[in-house]
Design an enzyme around this catalytic site. Structure first.
Site, short mmCIF file in Angstrom:
data_model
loop_
_atom_site.label_atom_id
_atom_site.label_comp_id
_atom_site.label_asym_id
_atom_site.label_seq_id
_atom_site.Cartn_x
_atom_site.Cartn_y
_atom_site.Cartn_z
N SER A 1 0.81 -1.22 0.00
CA SER A 1 0.00 0.00 0.00
C SER A 1 0.84 1.27 0.00
O SER A 1 0.33 2.35 -0.26
CB SER A 1 -0.94 0.01 1.20
OG SER A 1 -0.23 0.24 2.39
N LYS B 1 0.79 4.75 6.82
CA LYS B 1 0.15 5.57 5.79
C LYS B 1 0.67 7.01 5.91
O LYS B 1 1.30 7.36 6.91
CB LYS B 1 -1.38 5.60 5.98
CG LYS B 1 -2.08 4.26 5.78
CD LYS B 1 -2.17 3.84 4.33
CE LYS B 1 -2.79 2.46 4.16
NZ LYS B 1 -1.97 1.37 4.68
#
Lengths: 149, 426
Positions: free
Chosen positions: A63, A100
């Site tokens: 990701s 993230k």
């Protein structure tokens, strides 16, 4: 009887550390580098800014690949830093760790993946969310993988 | 002023750093060999888990309430402790008092800024390590201990308590029971009660001469002074971690009945203790060995015995120390018992380079020293395996070691081993 003085033949406190320069001294042209003897570079010094607050974490998943964090990389996390907009963070969302990019839009807070395959996640006030630490480096092995990928 | 920083439920808190979802949930940590409960989260305390309670006794409650149980992970706790102390050094000179407690000198902080500084210390450790701590600030070590206790027991303080004025100190003394004063044991407390001394205020009301007579002489007088806010104990900020004795004691995962196996265990513990001994550049003149059966077992016949052997010449040689340890073990070993625990304690230290040899000493001390240095270097380089055992070790320690600790619920050594670092799916 009275002890006037004590003598210890090998006293620890009197030891003096002397630097040993191990280069040879040839009888001829003197080494021009001898005066520039310096310490060697320490990678820790470059990567770890605050040792007491730094942890290494192994990540898996894709990701964050556009940010250069790949499957099986090791990230360096500094907990002493306060996370701000744009930082990549190791966060705890609803009881699970994730990595993230922190992304503010006005007052609204998002966690942004760096891969088109994944969705932006908005962090709302009812969600369980905390930043564990800020990612300051990624260690990516280029040669000699010993792990089965 | 002195601050005492004490980590809350330290071992449990260390586990929670890497499993943060356990915050707010009941968690306990077990002693070596998963025997007893040695650290409890507040939630586990509230459920009625007692400190030191054997695991088997607490098991029904643990299962009913879903309490999370960890084996002790001393590599992790040791590293987190080292980090805490390193952070504290940013704030002033530090005396490391125990794995989870330290005094910090705050003499350079103006009175008006003390509380702010104490809060900064607390927040910094919270931010850097996610470890909750309480901070007590006072002019003496004894009162700093008291202040810390106040901060811990009273949620309204929000982790920081100051006993920085004579008024606050006097008010606290009136409510402080003598048995809760740092340094006063149970036996002294009973003695003081017989003289109608129940609180710290009662104690300081007695004259110094009275205290000298009834509370351990000059030590008691110093304690009284410290309670009054007059410092008598300075901070011991020396980095010197030289210990006065080194112990290595463990429980076995199963009962041991033979001398052979006990010898293996004792040799292994001696090896570990000798390593630590060389680590601080000392040599030991005495070695103690003890063995004992399971004291929690009701039916089994009980036996425990210890012995101390004085060495003719102080030594740090693993092989030599094992020989003496075995000699001691053979003296105390009795057939017919099921042994559960053994230990080795080294004491009577002298600096390694000041060992007095004796005339009849036949050991080649130089050679032994070189051998040990090579051994330590090699083991340091090769690292230790999961059981903190060396790559190169004495055969006397046994090869299979099937008596060694069970650590069935041990968490990874997140911060000290590459293979065990935190793993996160992203």
């Amino acid at each position: 009887m009275q002890i006037l003085a004590t003598y210890s033949p090998t006293s620890l406190t009197n030891s003096v550390a002397v630097q040993l320069y191990e280069h040879q001294v040839p009888a001829g042209f003197p080494s021009p580098a001898a005066d520039f003897t310096e310490r060697t570079l320490d990678l820790n010094e470059f990567i770890v800014k605050r040792p007491s607050a730094t942890f290494f974490v192994e990540v898996s998943g894709d990701s964050m690949q556009n940010a250069g964090i790949y499957n099986k990389d090791i990230i360096v996390v500094d907990k002493s830093l306060r996370a701000v907009h744009g930082n990549i963070v190791l966060a705890l969302v609803q009881g699970e760790f994730t990595v993230k990019r922190l992304h503010y839009v006005g007052e609204r807070l998002f966690l942004r993946p760096e891969n088109e395959k994944y969705q932006l996640l908005e962090i709302t006030s009812e969600m369980d969310f905390v930043v564990w630490g800020v990612v300051i480096h990624v260690l990516h092995k280029l040669y000699g993988h010993d792990r089965a990928d | 002023m002195i601050a005492l920083i004490d980590c809350n439920n330290f071992f449990v808190s260390c586990e929670r750093v890497f499993e943060p979802w356990l915050n707010g949930k009941p968690v306990v940590v077990l002693s070596n060999n998963d025997g007893c409960i040695i650290s409890r989260s507040q939630e586990a305390k509230d459920l009625g888990i007692k400190m030191g309670e054997p695991l088997f006794q607490a098991k029904p409650l643990i299962e009913r309430e879903g309490i999370r149980v960890f084996s002790s992970n001393f590599m992790l706790y040791g590293d987190m402790s080292r980090r805490v102390m390193q952070i504290l050094k940013m704030f002033g000179e530090v005396e490391v008092y125990s794995i989870d407690e330290a005094f910090v000198n705050l003499d350079h902080i103006p009175a008006a800024k003390l509380e702010e500084q104490a809060r900064t210390i607390r927040e910094t450790i919270g931010q850097y390590l996610n470890l909750p701590v309480c901070v007590g600030v006072a002019p003496t070590k004894t009162l700093a201990k008291v202040a810390n206790h106040l901060a811990k027991k009273n949620a309204a303080y929000n982790g920081v308590a100051l006993l920085d004025t004579p008024e606050k100190q006097a008010a606290t003394r009136r409510h402080l029971a003598v048995e809760n004063i740092w340094g006063i044991g149970r036996r002294y407390a009973i003695k003081l009660h017989q003289h109608q001394v129940y609180t710290a205020a009662d104690l300081v009301d007695r004259s110094a001469a009275w205290v000298y007579k009834h509370l351990g002489g000059v030590v008691g007088v110093r304690l009284r002074q410290e309670l009054l806010g007059n410092p008598c104990q300075e901070l011991d900020i020396t980095e010197d971690i030289t210990r006065k004795n080194i112990a290595c004691t463990r429980s076995f995962s199963r009962y041991i009945t033979t001398l052979d196996e006990l010898q293996e265990a004792v040799a292994t513990y001696t090896t570990r203790a000798a390593e630590k001994l060389r680590g601080q550049c000392s040599a030991a003149k005495a070695i103690s060995v003890f063995i004992r059966t399971n004291k929690f077992s009701v039916q089994a016949p009980q036996y425990h015995r210890a012995t101390t052997i004085c060495l003719p010449v102080a030594s740090a040689d693993t092989g030599e120390l094992i020989r003496y340890a075995w000699q001691g073990l053979r003296q105390i070993f009795q057939n017919g018992y099921s042994y559960k625990k053994a230990g080795v304690i080294l004491s009577e230290f002298t600096p390694e380079n000041q060992v007095q040899t004796n005339l009849f000493d036949t050991t080649d001390r130089d050679k032994s020293k070189k051998l040990m240095a090579a051994l330590d270097k090699l083991n340091l380089k090769m690292g230790k395996n999961e059981w903190a055992e060396n790559m190169i070790s004495y055969a006397a320690g046994g090869i299979e070691k099937n008596w060694k600790m069970t650590l069935s619920q041990k968490s990874p050594r997140y911060s000290t081993h590459w293979k065990e670092i935190l793993k996160v799916k992203i």
